[in-house]
Design a protein around this motif. Structure first.
Motif, PDB file in Angstrom:
ATOM      1  N   UNK A  20       0.829  -1.207   0.000  1.00  0.00           N
ATOM      2  CA  UNK A  20       0.000   0.000   0.000  1.00  0.00           C
ATOM      3  C   UNK A  20       0.867   1.263   0.000  1.00  0.00           C
ATOM      4  N   UNK A  21       1.949   1.237   0.789  1.00  0.00           N
ATOM      5  CA  UNK A  21       2.843   2.391   0.841  1.00  0.00           C
ATOM      6  C   UNK A  21       3.568   2.581  -0.485  1.00  0.00           C
TER       7      UNK A  21
ATOM      8  N   UNK B  64      -5.825   7.089   6.381  1.00  0.00           N
ATOM      9  CA  UNK B  64      -7.010   6.918   7.223  1.00  0.00           C
ATOM     10  C   UNK B  64      -7.294   5.447   7.493  1.00  0.00           C
ATOM     11  N   UNK B  65      -7.096   4.629   6.464  1.00  0.00           N
ATOM     12  CA  UNK B  65      -7.280   3.186   6.664  1.00  0.00           C
ATOM     13  C   UNK B  65      -6.270   2.670   7.669  1.00  0.00           C
ATOM     14  N   UNK B  66      -5.018   3.102   7.557  1.00  0.00           N
ATOM     15  CA  UNK B  66      -3.986   2.677   8.498  1.00  0.00           C
ATOM     16  C   UNK B  66      -4.334   3.095   9.930  1.00  0.00           C
ATOM     17  N   UNK B  67      -4.844   4.304  10.083  1.00  0.00           N
ATOM     18  CA  UNK B  67      -5.207   4.770  11.428  1.00  0.00           C
ATOM     19  C   UNK B  67      -6.391   3.975  11.982  1.00  0.00           C
ATOM     20  N   UNK B  68      -7.326   3.611  11.104  1.00  0.00           N
ATOM     21  CA  UNK B  68      -8.431   2.755  11.556  1.00  0.00           C
ATOM     22  C   UNK B  68      -7.924   1.391  11.997  1.00  0.00           C
TER      23      UNK B  68
ATOM     24  N   UNK C  78       4.199   3.688  14.759  1.00  0.00           N
ATOM     25  CA  UNK C  78       4.844   2.685  13.910  1.00  0.00           C
ATOM     26  C   UNK C  78       3.705   1.874  13.282  1.00  0.00           C
ATOM     27  N   UNK C  79       3.139   2.427  12.217  1.00  0.00           N
ATOM     28  CA  UNK C  79       1.914   1.866  11.639  1.00  0.00           C
ATOM     29  C   UNK C  79       2.102   0.442  11.130  1.00  0.00           C
TER      30      UNK C  79
END
Length: 380
Positions: A45-46, A54-58, A269-270
């Motif tokens: 994805x990166x 936003x998806x990563x934060x969710x 650290x996502x």
């Protein structure tokens, strides 16, 4: 020996177990396939679209919720950190200590637990230690507590000999005496059940690269949110209660968040948090109680075989006082570590011997290879 879960099936998820007899999960666990899949997804994805932030934060909040359920906590009591040491330092510096107060530690516990509190001596805090013994419970601390004792900090499981201390009993003592209680659970999380409601701590601190299978660089802090008097020594936009929408700092807007977010600073650290999400799913599928039972069975078998070889165990032998997964053999590291490595057996040198630490994938064949190698060398 009857397994408590499908070890052969789980073993297939850890490719490193095929190339080496890996008995060093107390240092760092090999990566299981579900964790790699989560990291690969993040990297893809990166790489391909610069990341769906936003998806990563969710997903981060999803992982926070899973971790909270895993230790019977509330999600708003968990802050993500870089490692155990950072979490311990956050905890130590959040305590409202004043000159003349004292903190109790255990001699020979993990150095990063000690350093977090020894650093407070520059503020006039007295740091005292009690002796390291095979059994540590409330009685161990009672005679050292006085009117100026404000905190006890210790490991649940020791890294160097596999002691498992009675933190629930010590937690009761701390509640009775109104003493802050900080516990390092790095060597126990993912290995034995952790229930924050039973422990009664103020802070729990841990990394995630041992029993939780995540690459180094992620830790967490659990904070008893009833202790609103405990505030961070640093502040960032991420840690205030009402972050400014225009990203302009305001001296009238510095109240820390009412949740454990008050202890977080800056970006997450996502990638590692998404790996943690997958790791918790794997552990929950097996069941931490089954993991604990299986490790104890492996440990019983190891101790039995060591007795036959005349090799002493450095730490405690009884299940009541030993960690299920850490065993230190009284063999000189200088003489044995290089030899075992030459036999494709991975373990660690410790203070008084060679440390064997189990992972989900270890089986009796791993024990056989270890003990056959030791026996062969002893006969030479």
């Amino acid at each position: 020996m009857q397994n408590t879960y499908n070890v052969s099936g789980i073993r297939k998820l850890f490719p490193a177990a095929k190339s080496v007899v890996y008995l060093d999960s107390g240092l760092q666990s090999p990566m299981p396939r579900p964790v790699k899949v989560a990291l690969d997804r993040y990297n893809k994805e990166a790489y391909e679209n610069a990341g769906p932030k936003l998806i990563w934060l969710n997903r981060t909040e999803q992982a926070r919720n899973k971790l909270a359920r895993f230790i019977n906590a509330s999600p708003d009591e968990i802050a993500f950190t870089k490692n155990t040491s950072e979490a311990l330092n956050i905890a130590a510096n959040a305590l409202p200590l004043k000159r003349g107060d004292n903190v109790l530690l255990i001699h020979g516990d993990h150095p990063n637990n000690a350093y977090a509190f020894l650093n407070l001596r520059r503020k006039g805090i007295d740091v005292r230690v009690i002796p390291m013994t095979e059994i540590i419970n409330s009685e161990s601390f009672l005679s050292e507590i006085d009117e100026n004792t404000r905190a006890i900090s210790m490991s649940h499981v020791t890294f160097h000999a596999g002691h498992k201390f009675d933190i629930e009993d010590i937690g009761r003592l701390c509640r009775e005496k109104n003493i802050y209680f900080i516990v390092d659970i790095m060597q126990s999380i993912g290995v034995v059940p952790i229930d924050v409601q039973k422990i009664g701590a103020t802070f729990l601190c841990s990394g995630t690269h041992k029993g939780l299978f995540v690459p180094q660089g992620l830790g967490f802090l659990w904070w008893d949110k009833k202790r609103q008097e405990l505030e961070p020594t640093y502040l960032a936009a991420a840690s205030v209660e009402h972050p400014s929408e225009d990203f302009i700092a305001n001296s009238n807007n510095m109240a820390p968040a009412k949740t454990a977010r008050r202890f977080e600073i800056g970006n997450y650290n996502l990638a590692a948090i998404q790996a943690l999400d997958a790791a918790i799913d794997l552990i929950n599928k097996i069941g931490v109680n089954n993991i604990e039972s299986y490790y104890y069975m492996l440990g019983d078998r190891l101790i039995e075989r060591l007795d036959c070889l005349g090799i002493s165990l450095v730490g405690p032998r009884s299940r009541q006082h030993r960690a299920p997964h850490i065993y230190v053999l009284q063999l000189q590291p200088k003489e044995w570590l290089e030899y075992l490595s030459s036999q494709q057996i991975r373990c660690s040198p410790e203070r008084d011997g060679i440390r064997i630490s189990f992972g989900l994938f270890n089986n009796e064949l791993d024990l056989d290879k270890l003990l056959e190698a030791i026996s062969h060398q002893m006969k030479r």
